[in-house]
Design a protein around this motif. Structure first.
Motif, PDB file in Angstrom:
ATOM      1  N   HIS A 191       6.827   6.146  -5.754  1.00 48.68           N
ATOM      2  CA  HIS A 191       5.936   6.700  -6.146  1.00 48.68           C
ATOM      3  C   HIS A 191       4.173   7.219  -5.360  1.00 48.68           C
ATOM      4  O   HIS A 191       3.623   7.061  -5.484  1.00 48.68           O
ATOM      5  N   GLN A 192       4.701   7.154  -3.966  1.00 51.92           N
ATOM      6  CA  GLN A 192       4.092   7.448  -3.563  1.00 51.92           C
ATOM      7  C   GLN A 192       4.098   8.553  -2.730  1.00 51.92           C
ATOM      8  O   GLN A 192       5.099   8.902  -1.349  1.00 51.92           O
ATOM      9  N   SER A 193       3.037   9.790  -2.465  1.00 53.46           N
ATOM     10  CA  SER A 193       3.684  10.633  -1.448  1.00 53.46           C
ATOM     11  C   SER A 193       3.267  10.031   0.019  1.00 53.46           C
ATOM     12  O   SER A 193       2.496   9.353   0.354  1.00 53.46           O
ATOM     13  N   LEU A 194       4.295  10.257   1.205  1.00 57.96           N
ATOM     14  CA  LEU A 194       4.007   9.554   2.501  1.00 57.96           C
ATOM     15  C   LEU A 194       2.557   9.901   3.028  1.00 57.96           C
ATOM     16  O   LEU A 194       1.957   9.441   4.270  1.00 57.96           O
ATOM     17  N   LYS A 201       0.796  -0.883  -0.237  1.00 59.69           N
ATOM     18  CA  LYS A 201      -0.243   0.069  -0.021  1.00 59.69           C
ATOM     19  C   LYS A 201       0.856   1.862   0.078  1.00 59.69           C
ATOM     20  O   LYS A 201       0.174   2.551  -0.549  1.00 59.69           O
ATOM     21  N   LEU A 202       2.298   1.183   0.384  1.00 60.80           N
ATOM     22  CA  LEU A 202       2.865   2.720   0.261  1.00 60.80           C
ATOM     23  C   LEU A 202       3.365   2.638  -0.815  1.00 60.80           C
ATOM     24  O   LEU A 202       3.571   3.765  -1.293  1.00 60.80           O
ATOM     25  N   SER A 203       3.210   1.681  -2.202  1.00 63.94           N
ATOM     26  CA  SER A 203       3.305   2.772  -3.615  1.00 63.94           C
ATOM     27  C   SER A 203       2.585   3.110  -4.395  1.00 63.94           C
ATOM     28  O   SER A 203       1.250   2.497  -3.615  1.00 63.94           O
ATOM     29  N   GLY A 204       2.711   3.725  -5.281  1.00 61.13           N
ATOM     30  CA  GLY A 204       1.295   4.355  -5.912  1.00 61.13           C
ATOM     31  C   GLY A 204       0.640   3.038  -6.536  1.00 61.13           C
ATOM     32  O   GLY A 204      -0.684   3.391  -6.021  1.00 61.13           O
ATOM     33  N   ASP A 205       0.582   2.049  -7.032  1.00 61.66           N
ATOM     34  CA  ASP A 205       0.211   1.410  -7.944  1.00 61.66           C
ATOM     35  C   ASP A 205      -0.295   0.144  -6.961  1.00 61.66           C
ATOM     36  O   ASP A 205      -0.762  -0.693  -6.716  1.00 61.66           O
ATOM     37  N   GLY A 206       0.119   0.251  -6.347  1.00 61.30           N
ATOM     38  CA  GLY A 206      -0.285  -0.831  -5.086  1.00 61.30           C
ATOM     39  C   GLY A 206       0.059  -2.160  -5.283  1.00 61.30           C
ATOM     40  O   GLY A 206       0.184  -3.371  -4.921  1.00 61.30           O
ATOM     41  N   THR A 207       1.925  -2.712  -5.918  1.00 59.45           N
ATOM     42  CA  THR A 207       2.710  -3.354  -6.744  1.00 59.45           C
ATOM     43  C   THR A 207       3.156  -4.011  -6.164  1.00 59.45           C
ATOM     44  O   THR A 207       3.990  -4.508  -5.745  1.00 59.45           O
ATOM     45  N   ILE A 208       4.583  -2.803  -5.290  1.00 60.63           N
ATOM     46  CA  ILE A 208       5.158  -3.467  -4.464  1.00 60.63           C
ATOM     47  C   ILE A 208       6.235  -2.781  -3.099  1.00 60.63           C
ATOM     48  O   ILE A 208       4.942  -1.786  -2.839  1.00 60.63           O
ATOM     49  N   CYS A 235       8.865  -1.561  -0.101  1.00 55.87           N
ATOM     50  CA  CYS A 235      10.293  -2.168   0.233  1.00 55.87           C
ATOM     51  C   CYS A 235      11.023  -2.939   0.304  1.00 55.87           C
ATOM     52  O   CYS A 235      11.799  -3.271  -1.057  1.00 55.87           O
ATOM     53  N   GLY A 236      10.097  -4.177   0.408  1.00 55.87           N
ATOM     54  CA  GLY A 236      11.035  -5.822   0.299  1.00 55.87           C
ATOM     55  C   GLY A 236      10.847  -5.691  -1.009  1.00 55.87           C
ATOM     56  O   GLY A 236      11.694  -7.138  -1.456  1.00 55.87           O
ATOM     57  N   SER A 237      10.389  -5.481  -2.115  1.00 54.79           N
ATOM     58  CA  SER A 237      10.721  -5.870  -3.522  1.00 54.79           C
ATOM     59  C   SER A 237      11.849  -5.646  -3.895  1.00 54.79           C
ATOM     60  O   SER A 237      12.537  -6.213  -4.909  1.00 54.79           O
ATOM     61  N   CYS A 238      12.607  -4.491  -3.410  1.00 56.72           N
ATOM     62  CA  CYS A 238      14.076  -4.547  -3.966  1.00 56.72           C
ATOM     63  C   CYS A 238      15.110  -4.970  -3.061  1.00 56.72           C
ATOM     64  O   CYS A 238      15.816  -4.956  -3.738  1.00 56.72           O
ATOM     65  N   HIS A 239      14.504  -4.823  -2.059  1.00 57.00           N
ATOM     66  CA  HIS A 239      15.658  -5.415  -1.130  1.00 57.00           C
ATOM     67  C   HIS A 239      14.843  -6.568  -0.712  1.00 57.00           C
ATOM     68  O   HIS A 239      13.506  -7.128   0.553  1.00 57.00           O
ATOM     69  N   GLN A 240      15.100  -7.753  -1.036  1.00 56.70           N
ATOM     70  CA  GLN A 240      14.563  -8.779  -0.590  1.00 56.70           C
ATOM     71  C   GLN A 240      15.420 -10.219   0.027  1.00 56.70           C
ATOM     72  O   GLN A 240      16.394 -10.175  -0.113  1.00 56.70           O
ATOM     73  N   GLN A 241      14.669 -10.432   0.867  1.00 56.01           N
ATOM     74  CA  GLN A 241      16.088 -11.375   2.242  1.00 56.01           C
ATOM     75  C   GLN A 241      16.284 -12.068   1.419  1.00 56.01           C
ATOM     76  O   GLN A 241      17.683 -12.183   1.578  1.00 56.01           O
ATOM     77  N   SER A 242      15.957 -13.185   0.767  1.00 57.41           N
ATOM     78  CA  SER A 242      17.067 -14.330   0.267  1.00 57.41           C
ATOM     79  C   SER A 242      18.374 -13.947  -0.287  1.00 57.41           C
ATOM     80  O   SER A 242      19.194 -14.521  -0.685  1.00 57.41           O
ATOM     81  N   LYS A 243      18.172 -12.677  -1.265  1.00 57.56           N
ATOM     82  CA  LYS A 243      19.194 -11.563  -1.814  1.00 57.56           C
ATOM     83  C   LYS A 243      19.483 -10.654  -0.755  1.00 57.56           C
ATOM     84  O   LYS A 243      20.881  -9.423  -1.281  1.00 57.56           O
ATOM     85  N   ALA A 244      20.215 -11.004   0.250  1.00 61.95           N
ATOM     86  CA  ALA A 244      20.635 -10.066   1.740  1.00 61.95           C
ATOM     87  C   ALA A 244      20.530  -9.190   0.909  1.00 61.95           C
ATOM     88  O   ALA A 244      21.071  -7.484   1.256  1.00 61.95           O
ATOM     89  N   THR A 296      12.578   8.609   0.413  1.00 69.09           N
ATOM     90  CA  THR A 296      13.143   9.404  -0.640  1.00 69.09           C
ATOM     91  C   THR A 296      12.711   8.228  -1.403  1.00 69.09           C
ATOM     92  O   THR A 296      12.035   8.176  -2.000  1.00 69.09           O
ATOM     93  N   PRO A 297      13.107   6.722  -1.195  1.00 66.01           N
ATOM     94  CA  PRO A 297      12.503   5.917  -1.889  1.00 66.01           C
ATOM     95  C   PRO A 297      10.580   5.899  -2.146  1.00 66.01           C
ATOM     96  O   PRO A 297      10.343   5.015  -2.829  1.00 66.01           O
ATOM     97  N   LEU A 298      10.461   6.007  -0.941  1.00 67.11           N
ATOM     98  CA  LEU A 298       9.144   5.801  -0.792  1.00 67.11           C
ATOM     99  C   LEU A 298       8.503   6.472  -1.675  1.00 67.11           C
ATOM    100  O   LEU A 298       7.498   6.860  -2.786  1.00 67.11           O
ATOM    101  N   GLU A 299       8.507   8.210  -2.111  1.00 69.81           N
ATOM    102  CA  GLU A 299       8.296   8.761  -3.198  1.00 69.81           C
ATOM    103  C   GLU A 299       8.326   9.396  -3.980  1.00 69.81           C
ATOM    104  O   GLU A 299       7.671   9.995  -4.489  1.00 69.81           O
ATOM    105  N   ASN A 300       9.897   8.965  -4.308  1.00 69.03           N
ATOM    106  CA  ASN A 300      10.687   8.792  -5.633  1.00 69.03           C
ATOM    107  C   ASN A 300       9.945   8.011  -7.072  1.00 69.03           C
ATOM    108  O   ASN A 300       9.255   7.149  -6.454  1.00 69.03           O
ATOM    109  N   PRO A 301       9.555   9.535  -7.359  1.00 67.31           N
ATOM    110  CA  PRO A 301       8.800   9.067  -8.840  1.00 67.31           C
ATOM    111  C   PRO A 301       9.155   7.082  -9.691  1.00 67.31           C
ATOM    112  O   PRO A 301       8.412   6.600 -10.158  1.00 67.31           O
ATOM    113  N   VAL A 302      10.501   7.502  -9.653  1.00 69.15           N
ATOM    114  CA  VAL A 302      11.201   5.929 -10.901  1.00 69.15           C
ATOM    115  C   VAL A 302      11.270   4.880  -9.476  1.00 69.15           C
ATOM    116  O   VAL A 302      11.705   3.841  -9.450  1.00 69.15           O
TER     117      VAL A 302
END
Lengths: 262, 358
Positions: B141-144, B67-74, B76-85, B132-138
């Motif tokens: 992309h969702q304001s806090l 829910k923290l992403s603009g389109d609800g698809t990602i 923090c854990g999408s780019c920071h996956q535990q299995s890949k440290a 920054t990653p929460l709000e950054n359009p790339v």
């Protein structure tokens, strides 16, 4: 909550009042203060020019240099009173980095009100702390100034480029070492500037000492260093590092001026 | 007597923070972060954000909250996956709508010891970084502010914020605080290297030789100079220190640290990331240009680009007349063998760090 006796209730209320007061008060210290502070500001220079990372300068031997990194640890600041006795700052370790403006200014606090005629400090870290392993604060191991348990701290780092260097045009001097024969700690007492007889630390006076540290004096002194011959030190105590320490102890630090701070 | 009581009541009342919250929550349970053997001191945590069990649990929920992403698809854990440290296996991160970031996702390891976040040290406080990653359009992309509204509308989050921070009224600040708390618990200190130090395991001779080779070269001992930048038991860049490692020549496509400070000399300088779990965080460098550790070692050994911004250690080696590091193939393999001993299988499988709602 119900109080069984009036005295108990009163005591609780009074306690509450006391806590309330303590929590609210921005309490000023009572007027029994007997210590003040001496402020230090370090300006790194190359001869008469201010040091700017990446700019080109000459050594006294006429070789060209730029500086990419200039860090040093100063410790065990001592101030000598007019009667010859000395006040020493406890836990006295200060890390100065050219890249970190804030690090170039610090205050030594808890200085007893008195008149001081001499300032003494060590460039480096005493052997006791070197042997105690990694510390915190200025001596934290992740400050880019620590070799490790065995070799101890790096006292001074000077890195940059020079067309005279035979190592791909770079040089990197790391000075440290606290064990014989390569002992690089050096204690210096730069003179107070002409016209400044003493430093007064009082309730209304906190002197500010403006020191200049001259990069040229790393290369020059009792052991003149040519970048053609020496582009680096060993990483760990060695004779090259000791030579540089002897050079910079012989006059790198100069007290340029003093503000009385009143 | 009465006036004293009244005065007392007034004094106490005057000190109490405003409580406009309908429900009172019990104080959260303090949590202590242990300092692993030989690690530097933990960076003092902000006085207004101590570690608590409830705060960390909430941070973990938020870390994996789409829910923290603009389109609800990602999340923090999408780019920071535990299995890949806590990296994503990509050269450069992909945000909402498939947009590509200029840089790769950094590993999240031993954050409680770090004071410089992201490749260019844009942030020095975890409580600020996540915005920054929460709000950054790339990125997400969702304001806090929007995130807060969405979380407030859920059934579970107001209660979880209440338990963690004493108020069910969610704020941007508390979202960031909870994320920071969770991140601080991501401690990796259980690799085979760590176990060997504790006497619970051992390193093979080639791995030990690899460790030795990480150090400084002298006239008598060969070394790859790794530890200047990957320093201490964190194997990470020193505090507030950034390096140009000779990937490119000026002008640098990515200004790195220079983009933050505006100092030309600092262009092309980056934070030296930790080497812990490095075998899991490929591809390498800020732009993911190297796929393997072999390529990384080749770069440092032979292909360093010399510019005024370069860290001099990389081309001032007594190893070789060229003064480059010039490792042999066998030396590179030993270093890589050692780097693999920094893989912490406990860290990447610890259930405390995983998605609570997989």
């Amino acid at each position: 909550m119900s109080f069984r006796t009036l005295p108990a209730a009163l005591a609780t209320l009074l306690l509450g009042a006391a806590i309330g007061l303590t929590a609210c008060e921005d309490d000023d210290q009572p007027s029994t203060v007997t210590t003040g502070k001496i402020n230090f500001e370090f300006e790194n220079v190359v001869g008469s020019q201010a040091l700017v990372i990446g700019d080109a300068y000459s050594t006294l031997a006429g070789e060209q240099i730029t500086v990419s990194k200039f860090n040093y640890i100063l410790s065990n600041f001592q101030f000598t009173k007019t009667d010859g006795t000395v006040w020493a700052e406890p836990e006295s370790y200060h890390l100065v980095k050219q890249s970190d403006t804030n690090s170039r200014k610090f205050a030594i606090e808890g200085v007893p009100f008195d008149t001081y005629t001499k300032v003494t400090f060590t460039i480096g870290v005493d052997s006791a702390r070197n042997m105690a392993g990694a510390q915190t604060g200025a001596l934290a191991p992740n400050n880019d100034m620590y070799w490790g348990w065995v070799s101890g701290y790096i006292f001074l780092k000077l890195e940059g480029t020079s067309p005279q260097s035979t190592s791909n045009g770079v040089y990197s001097y790391h000075v440290g070492g606290f064990r014989k024969p390569y002992v690089s700690m050096r204690t210096v007492s730069p003179a107070l500037p002409t016209g400044v007889a003493s430093l007064q630390v009082t309730a209304s006076q906190s002197p500010e000492l403006h020191l200049k540290a001259d990069v040229q004096r790393v290369f020059a002194g009792p052991h003149p260093v040519s970048l053609r011959q020496m582009s680096g030190t060993g990483h760990g105590a060695d004779s090259s590092g000791v030579k540089l320490a002897i050079n910079y102890a012989a006059g790198m630090f100069r007290i340029d001026h003093v503000h009385n701070g009143d | 007597m009465f006036s004293l009581a009244a005065a007392t009541a007034l004094l106490v009342a005057a000190c109490k923070p405003d409580k406009d919250v309908e429900q009172a929550f019990p104080a959260p349970t303090p949590l202590t972060l242990a300092r692993p053997q030989d690690f530097p001191a933990i960076v003092p945590m902000p006085a207004d954000n101590p570690l608590t069990e409830e705060g960390v649990a909430l941070g973990r929920m938020l870390f994996y909250e789409k829910k923290l992403s603009g389109d609800g698809t990602i999340s923090c854990g999408s780019c920071h996956q535990q299995s890949k440290a806590f990296t994503d296996g990509r050269a450069r991160a992909i945000g909402v709508g498939g947009q590509q970031h200029a840089r790769g996702s950094m590993a999240l390891i031993n954050m409680a010891w770090e004071q410089d976040f992201t490749w260019d040290g844009a942030h020095t406080k975890l409580e600020q970084q996540a915005r920054t990653p929460l709000e950054n359009p790339v990125e997400m992309h969702q304001s806090l502010a929007t995130s807060v509204t969405k979380l407030q509308a859920t059934n579970n989050y107001p209660k979880l914020f209440g338990r963690a921070f004493g108020s069910s009224r969610i704020t941007e600040e508390n979202v960031l605080k909870a994320l920071a708390q969770f991140e601080r618990t991501l401690v990796s200190s259980n690799s085979r290297y760590d176990k060997a130090k504790r006497g619970e395991s051992y390193l093979l001779p080639n791995e030990l030789q690899g460790k030795q080779l990480m150090g400084h070269a002298t006239t008598f001992v060969r070394g790859a100079e790794c530890q200047h930048c990957h320093d201490t038991e964190l194997f990470s860049g020193p505090t507030h220190t950034f390096f140009n490692n000779g990937l490119d020549l000026p002008p640098f496509t990515d200004p790195g640290r220079g983009g933050i400070t505006g100092v030309a000399f600092e262009r092309g300088m980056f934070k030296a990331p930790t080497l812990r779990n490095i075998a899991l965080t490929d591809p390498y460098m800020h732009d993911g240009r190297f796929k393997t550790l072999e390529e990384v070692l080749d770069q440092y050994s032979e292909h360093v680009q010399i510019s005024p911004n370069l860290d001099p250690q990389l081309v001032n080696s007594p190893n070789d007349p060229s003064k480059k590091i010039m490792l042999t193939a066998a030396e590179k393999q030993k270093i890589i063998a050692f780097l693999h001993t920094l893989t912490d299988s406990t860290f990447i499988t610890d259930p405390r760090f995983s998605d609570p709602n997989p």
